[in-house]
Scaffold this active site. Structure first.
Site, PDB file in Angstrom:
ATOM      1  N   CYS A 131       0.929  -1.280  -0.034  1.00 45.24           N
ATOM      2  CA  CYS A 131      -0.002  -0.049   0.035  1.00 45.24           C
ATOM      3  C   CYS A 131       0.851   1.289  -0.008  1.00 45.24           C
ATOM      4  O   CYS A 131       2.175   1.176  -0.305  1.00 45.24           O
ATOM      5  CB  CYS A 131      -1.045   0.023   0.978  1.00 45.24           C
TER       6      CYS A 131
ATOM      7  N   CYS B  96      -3.819  -0.699  -1.901  1.00 48.78           N
ATOM      8  CA  CYS B  96      -3.968   0.662  -2.351  1.00 48.78           C
ATOM      9  C   CYS B  96      -4.972   0.887  -3.701  1.00 48.78           C
ATOM     10  O   CYS B  96      -5.405   0.061  -4.151  1.00 48.78           O
ATOM     11  CB  CYS B  96      -2.827   1.449  -2.421  1.00 48.78           C
TER      12      CYS B  96
ATOM     13  N   CYS C 216       4.205   0.526  -8.101  1.00 39.74           N
ATOM     14  CA  CYS C 216       4.712  -0.812  -7.422  1.00 39.74           C
ATOM     15  C   CYS C 216       5.997  -1.201  -8.598  1.00 39.74           C
ATOM     16  O   CYS C 216       5.253  -1.611  -9.369  1.00 39.74           O
ATOM     17  CB  CYS C 216       3.873  -1.661  -6.901  1.00 39.74           C
TER      18      CYS C 216
END
Length: 150
Positions: free
Chosen positions: A8, A82, A90
């Site tokens: 997240c 998230c 990411c």
């Protein structure tokens, strides 16, 4: 053993809850870690909500997903808890078999008194627990036979 990374933004709430649930509920079949794009201190209200149901995460540290990537850690599954836009930041971990996007609200953005925030956090906590149980049921037989993935 299926290795899962929950990601997240801050690693202060959603990913911490998911990690705790999977490590307890999926014990023996799953090993979970969590990290954030921009680590921040653990959300104290989240720690309180988790303690209400017997999970002590108050001593957990927050981690950077980029540090895990640089260390060369490998996971069978990445779960981005998230929002979709943040999740796109990411890094791509090599050999990952599955990437899931849960797109859950960020408790740091909840408004109101601490008690009002806790009500929202409890609902989110329970949703994350349900998602983790579903993940366990769906992927407990995931083929991770290539040991290089671990």
């Amino acid at each position: 053993m299926i290795k899962v990374l929950f990601v997240c933004v801050h690693n202060s709430a959603r990913s911490q809850m998911a990690e705790a649930f999977l490590n307890k509920q999926g014990q023996g079949d799953f090993l979970a870690e969590s990290a954030g794009l921009e680590p921040a201190p653990l959300n104290e209200l989240v720690a309180k909500a988790m303690s209400e149901i017997g999970y002590d995460i108050s001593g957990n540290e927050t981690n950077s997903v980029f540090d895990f990537y640089k260390e060369g850690r490998k996971y069978n599954m990445i779960v981005k808890v998230c929002d979709t836009e943040s999740g796109q930041k990411c890094p791509i971990f090599p050999l990952t078999l599955r990437v899931l996007n849960w797109n859950l609200p960020d408790p740091s953005e909840f408004v109101g008194t601490d008690e009002e925030k806790l009500i929202q956090i409890r609902a989110l906590r329970d949703k994350i627990k349900d998602l983790v149980v579903s993940l366990i049921n769906e992927f407990k037989d995931l083929d991770t036979s290539a040991e290089t993935r671990n």
